[in-house]
Design a protein around this motif. Structure first.
Motif, PDB file in Angstrom:
ATOM      1  N   PHE A   9       1.864   3.976  -1.691  1.00  0.00           N
ATOM      2  CA  PHE A   9       2.648   3.375  -0.496  1.00  0.00           C
ATOM      3  C   PHE A   9       3.897   4.054  -0.429  1.00  0.00           C
ATOM      4  CE2 PHE A   9      -0.733   0.181  -1.444  1.00  0.00           C
ATOM      5  CZ  PHE A   9      -1.155  -0.170  -0.137  1.00  0.00           C
ATOM      6  N   ASP A  11       7.766   4.124   1.639  1.00  0.00           N
ATOM      7  CA  ASP A  11       8.550   3.330   2.758  1.00  0.00           C
ATOM      8  C   ASP A  11       9.992   3.402   1.947  1.00  0.00           C
ATOM      9  OD1 ASP A  11       9.742   1.373   4.398  1.00  0.00           O
ATOM     10  OD2 ASP A  11       7.868   1.019   5.049  1.00  0.00           O
ATOM     11  N   LEU A  17       8.139  -2.430  -0.021  1.00  0.00           N
ATOM     12  CA  LEU A  17       7.327  -2.084  -0.936  1.00  0.00           C
ATOM     13  C   LEU A  17       7.135  -3.363  -2.100  1.00  0.00           C
ATOM     14  CD1 LEU A  17       8.728   1.520  -1.743  1.00  0.00           C
ATOM     15  CD2 LEU A  17       6.722   0.928  -0.647  1.00  0.00           C
ATOM     16  N   ILE A  20       4.476  -5.406  -0.554  1.00  0.00           N
ATOM     17  CA  ILE A  20       3.175  -4.905  -0.645  1.00  0.00           C
ATOM     18  C   ILE A  20       2.749  -5.279  -2.046  1.00  0.00           C
ATOM     19  CG2 ILE A  20       1.891  -2.541  -0.548  1.00  0.00           C
ATOM     20  CD1 ILE A  20       3.755  -1.808   1.786  1.00  0.00           C
ATOM     21  N   ILE A  33      -2.063   1.562  -7.935  1.00  0.00           N
ATOM     22  CA  ILE A  33      -1.225   1.494  -6.918  1.00  0.00           C
ATOM     23  C   ILE A  33       0.042   2.077  -7.316  1.00  0.00           C
ATOM     24  CG2 ILE A  33      -0.075   0.294  -5.131  1.00  0.00           C
ATOM     25  CD1 ILE A  33      -2.569  -1.936  -5.429  1.00  0.00           C
ATOM     26  N   PHE A  35       4.220   3.473  -5.767  1.00  0.00           N
ATOM     27  CA  PHE A  35       5.085   3.308  -4.679  1.00  0.00           C
ATOM     28  C   PHE A  35       6.155   4.417  -4.614  1.00  0.00           C
ATOM     29  CE2 PHE A  35       3.616  -0.590  -5.970  1.00  0.00           C
ATOM     30  CZ  PHE A  35       3.105  -1.379  -4.814  1.00  0.00           C
ATOM     31  N   VAL A  55      -0.310   5.527   2.402  1.00  0.00           N
ATOM     32  CA  VAL A  55      -0.132   4.622   3.400  1.00  0.00           C
ATOM     33  C   VAL A  55       1.607   4.711   3.491  1.00  0.00           C
ATOM     34  CG1 VAL A  55      -0.148   2.302   4.357  1.00  0.00           C
ATOM     35  CG2 VAL A  55      -1.782   3.048   2.781  1.00  0.00           C
ATOM     36  N   SER A  56       1.806   5.527   4.688  1.00  0.00           N
ATOM     37  CA  SER A  56       3.207   5.708   4.764  1.00  0.00           C
ATOM     38  C   SER A  56       3.941   5.314   5.929  1.00  0.00           C
ATOM     39  CB  SER A  56       3.477   7.353   4.718  1.00  0.00           C
ATOM     40  OG  SER A  56       4.749   7.753   4.977  1.00  0.00           O
ATOM     41  N   ASP A  57       5.149   4.780   5.942  1.00  0.00           N
ATOM     42  CA  ASP A  57       5.897   4.390   7.063  1.00  0.00           C
ATOM     43  C   ASP A  57       6.136   5.675   7.856  1.00  0.00           C
ATOM     44  OD1 ASP A  57       7.190   2.615   8.843  1.00  0.00           O
ATOM     45  OD2 ASP A  57       9.097   2.982   7.791  1.00  0.00           O
ATOM     46  N   LEU A 113      -4.813  -5.106   5.521  1.00  0.00           N
ATOM     47  CA  LEU A 113      -4.373  -3.733   4.675  1.00  0.00           C
ATOM     48  C   LEU A 113      -5.628  -3.181   3.803  1.00  0.00           C
ATOM     49  CD1 LEU A 113      -2.207  -1.770   4.399  1.00  0.00           C
ATOM     50  CD2 LEU A 113      -1.140  -3.048   2.473  1.00  0.00           C
TER      51      LEU A 113
END
Length: 415
Positions: A9, A11, A17, A20, A33, A35, A55-57, A113
């Motif tokens: 992830f 962001d 983060l 999430i 996972i 970040f 999964v990116s902003d 998600l």
């Protein structure tokens, strides 16, 4: 990697983060996972290991999400790329659309998600060849029929273009349909998830958006029929539209709910999109498939399997899964040549619709007629087939000589 799925992830907001991480605590035994707070940090992590999903902003300072996902597409094409973003501008959608498989809106709950990520990963159950998975993950555009695309361009350049005419033109090309459906998932547009038709989608998107997306993004490439003259894209799409309508009519006859009817129609429309992918990506090898069909009269999926080790059904299902189609539609596409249950599911109905159309319209005289799998029919299958074909004949006259083929269709389907 084993059974553990690695997800990254990205962001620039630490609070996002943290949220999430807290939401997905229950997945810690299934997912690995990590970040990153910037695009640069994400690329550094990729130097150490390859992730299954990113999964990116989209809006981030420095390297934004569009640039990051484009870099990852070029350098690590097998990665599933998802944009998790709030309201963004059309220009940002345009910049990111070729690199993004799916969009998810912020704020997002854990269930949404996880469902989005697992749905994209689930497509791998249909397409198991890693090399083919990488090929499909790289695809960012689908070839379209040049004459259809030119007609759309001409209409869009008029002072007062017609929404209904553009919708009708787009609906003539499955590549365009698939891409428009993908765009609907962008949080920029904020459209409802229960879009019932391309006309509705285009009306909601608006002409200026459609003009920008089609004329300004190079999302579509022209299909060169000279590269594979034995395959007519126009005939292939006409078959897809017929299967879509036949499947819809069967579902209506069986009094299935409205959502299922919408899904079965979409699965029928997109069931052969994998043929386009294989033919466009490997024209010489696909020519071998067509030669094998002519020589052996074997079904096309069996010939594809012998040449590619996979089929157009599996390829198409994987791409549509990556692009965010529902699991029901993906399974309808992926199993339309191999479903073996009589359960009125979407794969079963699409299978029967496909077989009926192949009996009624000879797309290519070199193709052998597809024989129906008895396992997808009810015990009183003759009566049920007659019932379906009679209903189709009464309510939709788009199939050549349908009224005079009723008994012949049933006879051939059951041989």
């Amino acid at each position: 990697m084993g059974n553990i799925i690695s997800v990254l992830f990205v962001d620039d907001e630490p609070n996002v983060l943290t949220s999430i991480k807290r939401m997905l605590r229950f997945k810690r035994n299934e997912w690995d996972i990590e970040f990153a707070e910037s695009g640069e940090e994400a690329l550094d992590l990729f130097d150490k290991k390859i992730f299954d999903v990113v999964v990116s902003d989209i809006r981030m300072p420095g390297m934004d999400g569009a640039e990051l996902l484009t870099r990852l597409k070029d350098e690590y094409p097998g990665v599933i790329r998802i944009a998790l973003s709030g309201q963004v501008g059309l220009s940002e959608v345009v910049r990111s659309i070729r690199a993004v498989h799916q969009y998810i809106s912020k704020p997002c709950d854990a269930e949404t998600l996880v469902t989005k990520i697992e749905s994209a990963l689930k497509s791998r159950e249909i397409l198991t060849d890693p090399a083919m998975q990488r090929l499909v993950t790289e695809i960012d555009a689908l070839p379209v029929i040049p004459s259809v695309f030119k007609s759309i361009e001409d209409e869009l350049r008029k002072e007062e273009p017609s929404i209904s005419k553009i919708a009708n033109l787009i609906s003539k090309d499955v590549g365009l349909v698939a891409k428009i459906l993908k765009l609907i998932n962008s949080p920029y547009f904020g459209l409802p998830s229960n879009i019932k038709s391309i006309s509705q989608a285009i009306s909601l998107l608006g002409l200026e958006t459609i003009k920008t997306l089609i004329l300004g993004t190079h999302l579509f490439s022209m299909y060169d029929e000279k590269a594979l003259p034995k395959l007519s894209l126009s005939l292939l799409w006409e078959h897809s539209f017929r299967v879509s309508n036949i499947a819809r009519l069967i579902a209506e006859k069986e009094n299935l709910d409205k959502n299922t009817i919408i899904q079965v129609r979409m699965a029928g429309l997109l069931h052969d999109v994998g043929k386009l992918i294989l033919a466009y990506s490997f024209p010489e090898k696909y020519s071998q498939v067509l030669d094998k069909i002519r020589e052996t009269k074997d079904p096309i999926n069996r010939c594809e399997l012998s040449v590619f080790g996979t089929t157009h059904a599996q390829i198409g299902a994987y791409l549509m899964g990556l692009w965010g189609m529902s699991g029901e539609v993906v399974h309808g596409i992926g199993y339309h040549h191999s479903y073996d249950k009589c359960d009125l599911s979407i794969p079963m109905i699409v299978s029967v619709a496909d077989m009926i159309d192949h009996q009624c319209v000879i797309i290519n005289p070199d193709y052998g007629r597809i024989v129906i799998d008895e396992s997808v029919l009810p015990p009183s299958s003759n009566a049920k087939l007659e019932e379906w074909i009679s209903h189709i004949s009464l309510h939709w006259q788009g199939i050549t000589d349908f009224n005079v083929l009723d008994s012949d269709v049933i006879e051939h389907l059951r041989k």
